[in-house]
Design a protein around this motif. Structure first.
Motif, PDB file in Angstrom:
ATOM      1  N   VAL A   3     -20.273  37.162 -76.152  1.00 50.56           N
ATOM      2  CA  VAL A   3     -19.391  38.316 -75.994  1.00 50.56           C
ATOM      3  C   VAL A   3     -17.985  37.937 -76.445  1.00 50.56           C
ATOM      4  O   VAL A   3     -17.412  36.965 -75.941  1.00 50.56           O
ATOM      5  CB  VAL A   3     -19.353  38.765 -74.522  1.00 50.56           C
ATOM      6  N   PRO A   4     -17.393  38.658 -77.380  1.00 55.46           N
ATOM      7  CA  PRO A   4     -16.012  38.373 -77.785  1.00 55.46           C
ATOM      8  C   PRO A   4     -15.070  38.476 -76.586  1.00 55.46           C
ATOM      9  O   PRO A   4     -15.258  39.328 -75.703  1.00 55.46           O
ATOM     10  CB  PRO A   4     -15.710  39.455 -78.824  1.00 55.46           C
ATOM     11  N   LEU A   5     -14.061  37.610 -76.570  1.00 53.43           N
ATOM     12  CA  LEU A   5     -13.141  37.594 -75.436  1.00 53.43           C
ATOM     13  C   LEU A   5     -12.488  38.951 -75.170  1.00 53.43           C
ATOM     14  O   LEU A   5     -12.415  39.369 -74.007  1.00 53.43           O
ATOM     15  CB  LEU A   5     -12.074  36.510 -75.632  1.00 53.43           C
ATOM     16  N   PRO A   6     -12.021  39.692 -76.178  1.00 54.94           N
ATOM     17  CA  PRO A   6     -11.422  41.003 -75.877  1.00 54.94           C
ATOM     18  C   PRO A   6     -12.392  41.942 -75.162  1.00 54.94           C
ATOM     19  O   PRO A   6     -11.998  42.691 -74.261  1.00 54.94           O
ATOM     20  CB  PRO A   6     -11.040  41.541 -77.261  1.00 54.94           C
ATOM     21  N   ALA A  61     -11.949  43.317 -71.310  1.00 52.36           N
ATOM     22  CA  ALA A  61     -11.946  44.740 -70.975  1.00 52.36           C
ATOM     23  C   ALA A  61     -12.817  45.028 -69.759  1.00 52.36           C
ATOM     24  O   ALA A  61     -12.532  45.945 -68.983  1.00 52.36           O
ATOM     25  CB  ALA A  61     -12.419  45.553 -72.174  1.00 52.36           C
ATOM     26  N   LYS A  62     -13.881  44.241 -69.579  1.00 56.00           N
ATOM     27  CA  LYS A  62     -14.797  44.463 -68.462  1.00 56.00           C
ATOM     28  C   LYS A  62     -14.442  43.630 -67.232  1.00 56.00           C
ATOM     29  O   LYS A  62     -14.650  44.064 -66.097  1.00 56.00           O
ATOM     30  CB  LYS A  62     -16.222  44.112 -68.893  1.00 56.00           C
ATOM     31  N   MET A  63     -13.908  42.432 -67.442  1.00 51.76           N
ATOM     32  CA  MET A  63     -13.724  41.480 -66.352  1.00 51.76           C
ATOM     33  C   MET A  63     -12.270  41.183 -66.027  1.00 51.76           C
ATOM     34  O   MET A  63     -11.979  40.478 -65.059  1.00 51.76           O
ATOM     35  CB  MET A  63     -14.434  40.165 -66.701  1.00 51.76           C
ATOM     36  N   GLY A  64     -11.357  41.689 -66.831  1.00 53.25           N
ATOM     37  CA  GLY A  64      -9.954  41.416 -66.594  1.00 53.25           C
ATOM     38  C   GLY A  64      -9.603  39.960 -66.865  1.00 53.25           C
ATOM     39  O   GLY A  64     -10.208  39.302 -67.717  1.00 53.25           O
ATOM     40  N   VAL A 113     -28.330  36.048 -70.625  1.00 52.68           N
ATOM     41  CA  VAL A 113     -27.129  35.296 -70.284  1.00 52.68           C
ATOM     42  C   VAL A 113     -26.019  35.703 -71.245  1.00 52.68           C
ATOM     43  O   VAL A 113     -26.210  35.697 -72.464  1.00 52.68           O
ATOM     44  CB  VAL A 113     -27.362  33.777 -70.380  1.00 52.68           C
ATOM     45  N   ARG A 114     -24.882  36.052 -70.696  1.00 55.75           N
ATOM     46  CA  ARG A 114     -23.723  36.388 -71.519  1.00 55.75           C
ATOM     47  C   ARG A 114     -22.742  35.223 -71.522  1.00 55.75           C
ATOM     48  O   ARG A 114     -22.380  34.712 -70.457  1.00 55.75           O
ATOM     49  CB  ARG A 114     -23.039  37.646 -70.991  1.00 55.75           C
ATOM     50  N   VAL A 115     -22.324  34.834 -72.706  1.00 56.16           N
ATOM     51  CA  VAL A 115     -21.367  33.739 -72.883  1.00 56.16           C
ATOM     52  C   VAL A 115     -20.131  34.301 -73.565  1.00 56.16           C
ATOM     53  O   VAL A 115     -20.235  34.988 -74.589  1.00 56.16           O
ATOM     54  CB  VAL A 115     -21.974  32.608 -73.736  1.00 56.16           C
ATOM     55  N   ILE A 116     -18.971  34.012 -73.002  1.00 56.57           N
ATOM     56  CA  ILE A 116     -17.728  34.487 -73.604  1.00 56.57           C
ATOM     57  C   ILE A 116     -17.383  33.595 -74.787  1.00 56.57           C
ATOM     58  O   ILE A 116     -17.252  32.377 -74.651  1.00 56.57           O
ATOM     59  CB  ILE A 116     -16.582  34.481 -72.576  1.00 56.57           C
ATOM     60  N   GLY A 117     -17.275  34.196 -75.968  1.00 57.99           N
ATOM     61  CA  GLY A 117     -16.966  33.433 -77.174  1.00 57.99           C
ATOM     62  C   GLY A 117     -18.174  32.655 -77.673  1.00 57.99           C
ATOM     63  O   GLY A 117     -19.329  33.003 -77.398  1.00 57.99           O
ATOM     64  N   GLU A 118     -17.907  31.573 -78.390  1.00 56.70           N
ATOM     65  CA  GLU A 118     -18.971  30.789 -79.012  1.00 56.70           C
ATOM     66  C   GLU A 118     -19.623  29.789 -78.048  1.00 56.70           C
ATOM     67  O   GLU A 118     -20.642  29.187 -78.380  1.00 56.70           O
ATOM     68  CB  GLU A 118     -18.415  30.032 -80.223  1.00 56.70           C
ATOM     69  N   GLY A 119     -19.040  29.590 -76.892  1.00 59.60           N
ATOM     70  CA  GLY A 119     -19.605  28.635 -75.938  1.00 59.60           C
ATOM     71  C   GLY A 119     -19.233  27.198 -76.224  1.00 59.60           C
ATOM     72  O   GLY A 119     -19.816  26.280 -75.653  1.00 59.60           O
ATOM     73  N   LYS A 120     -18.235  27.002 -77.085  1.00 58.50           N
ATOM     74  CA  LYS A 120     -17.821  25.632 -77.412  1.00 58.50           C
ATOM     75  C   LYS A 120     -16.755  25.100 -76.459  1.00 58.50           C
ATOM     76  O   LYS A 120     -16.391  23.922 -76.525  1.00 58.50           O
ATOM     77  CB  LYS A 120     -17.294  25.577 -78.847  1.00 58.50           C
ATOM     78  N   ASN A 121     -16.252  25.960 -75.588  1.00 59.68           N
ATOM     79  CA  ASN A 121     -15.257  25.511 -74.609  1.00 59.68           C
ATOM     80  C   ASN A 121     -15.915  24.684 -73.512  1.00 59.68           C
ATOM     81  O   ASN A 121     -17.084  24.876 -73.163  1.00 59.68           O
ATOM     82  CB  ASN A 121     -14.521  26.706 -74.000  1.00 59.68           C
ATOM     83  N   ARG A 122     -15.155  23.749 -72.970  1.00 55.50           N
ATOM     84  CA  ARG A 122     -15.684  22.810 -71.969  1.00 55.50           C
ATOM     85  C   ARG A 122     -15.256  23.217 -70.566  1.00 55.50           C
ATOM     86  O   ARG A 122     -14.108  23.597 -70.348  1.00 55.50           O
ATOM     87  CB  ARG A 122     -15.203  21.391 -72.288  1.00 55.50           C
TER      88      ARG A 122
END
Length: 305
Positions: free
Chosen positions: A248-251, A255-258, A183-192
């Motif tokens: 996965v870091p947002l940048p 780059a992959k998902m726009g 499972v790939r999570v963008i950033g730390e996963g603390k966003n709601r």
């Protein structure tokens, strides 16, 4: 009631379709091909084959309906232009009915991403601050709402949260990824993520379509304020083998998902007071608390397919 529905085989539209049919309404569904036409016919509706960007294929049918419900979204890079064509066509159809002294309403599907990040919980009166992925949405909302303010036709904008249930959508993708071991999570996963169960969302559409006093913006989410990390952890706990979770870091994700990556990284707390004022109350109040049920739905749908 006579209902004209776009997107009847989509994630949102299929739930809306089933709810209207179960409630006894006469549904005419716009579909793209004979296979989908056969599907909606078997489920109790009349099918019209056409394309959103070809108004002649469906404008007359829309004008015959008391309520037009637009849930479809074109998947191509032209989605904004196709949606604008559909909005113009469907609003014109509803307006023509009103000019002939017949009742008409138009229900438009937007989404909570038009709100952008929210530092505190926001309701339907919050200003929009769309993430780039849906930067075109507010203009379409304004077209719909302005038509309602002019008393030309009754109009509604529904902003669903992230829709879960069955085997499609963002949450279903997480279930599939977890079953595959990563499972790939963008950033730390603390966003709601404000989420809503598909069948609960469909009940909002039923209420706004059939209530002659319903107009304006309606949010639809379960108000659980769950973080992405909490959702992923609950899914990881229920699959047979715990998956690897990669942050996965947002940048890198961008780059992959726009711009889609920026939408998934939004941190939002959304409230739905206007929907609740219509008597709506979600039956499911969290994703994390219903993972076992969602996995069963997911497996059932995959086996059926």
């Amino acid at each position: 009631m006579q209902i004209f529905l776009t997107g009847a085989t989509g994630h949102i539209g299929s739930a809306v379709f089933d709810t209207f049919v179960r409630a006894g309404h006469a549904v005419t569904a716009l579909v793209r091909d004979p296979e989908k036409a056969e599907y909606v016919s078997r489920r109790g509706a009349r099918a019209v084959i056409g394309d959103l960007d070809k108004p002649a294929s469906y404008a007359a049918e829309a004008e015959r309906a008391e309520v037009v419900v637009h849930t479809a979204l074109d998947g191509s890079p032209r989605r904004d232009k196709v949606d604008r064509c559909a909005v113009d066509t469907l609003l014109a159809a509803a307006t023509n009915r009103v000019a002939s002294a017949m009742p008409a309403a138009f229900v438009y599907t937007s989404g909570i991403w038009v709100l952008g990040d929210t530092a505190s919980p926001v309701a339907e009166d919050a200003p929009v601050n769309p993430t780039p992925h849906v930067a075109w949405r507010p203009a379409h909302e304004r077209l719909v709402l302005d038509a309602g303010r002019s008393h030309t036709v009754r109009t509604v904008v529904v902003r669903p949260g992230i829709v879960y249930g069955e085997s499609r959508g963002i949450i279903a993708d997480l279930l599939k990824d977890a079953a595959n071991g990563l499972v790939r999570v963008i950033g730390e996963g603390k966003n709601r993520w404000p989420c809503v169960y598909a069948r609960d969302l469909a009940d909002v559409y039923l209420r706004v379509a059939t209530n002659p006093e319903a107009s304006g913006v309606f949010h639809a989410n379960d108000e659980a304020d769950e973080t992405v990390g909490d959702i992923v952890e609950a899914i990881a706990h229920h699959v047979r083998m715990r998956p690897d979770v990669r942050h996965v870091p947002l940048p890198e994700a961008r780059a992959k998902m726009g711009t889609y990556a920026d939408a998934l990284a939004l941190d939002q707390r959304v409230r739905s007071p206007r929907a609740r004022a219509l008597g709506w109350s979600p039956t499911l109040h969290s994703v994390a608390g219903n993972v076992a049920r969602l996995l069963e739905e997911f497996r059932t749908r995959r086996e059926a397919a």
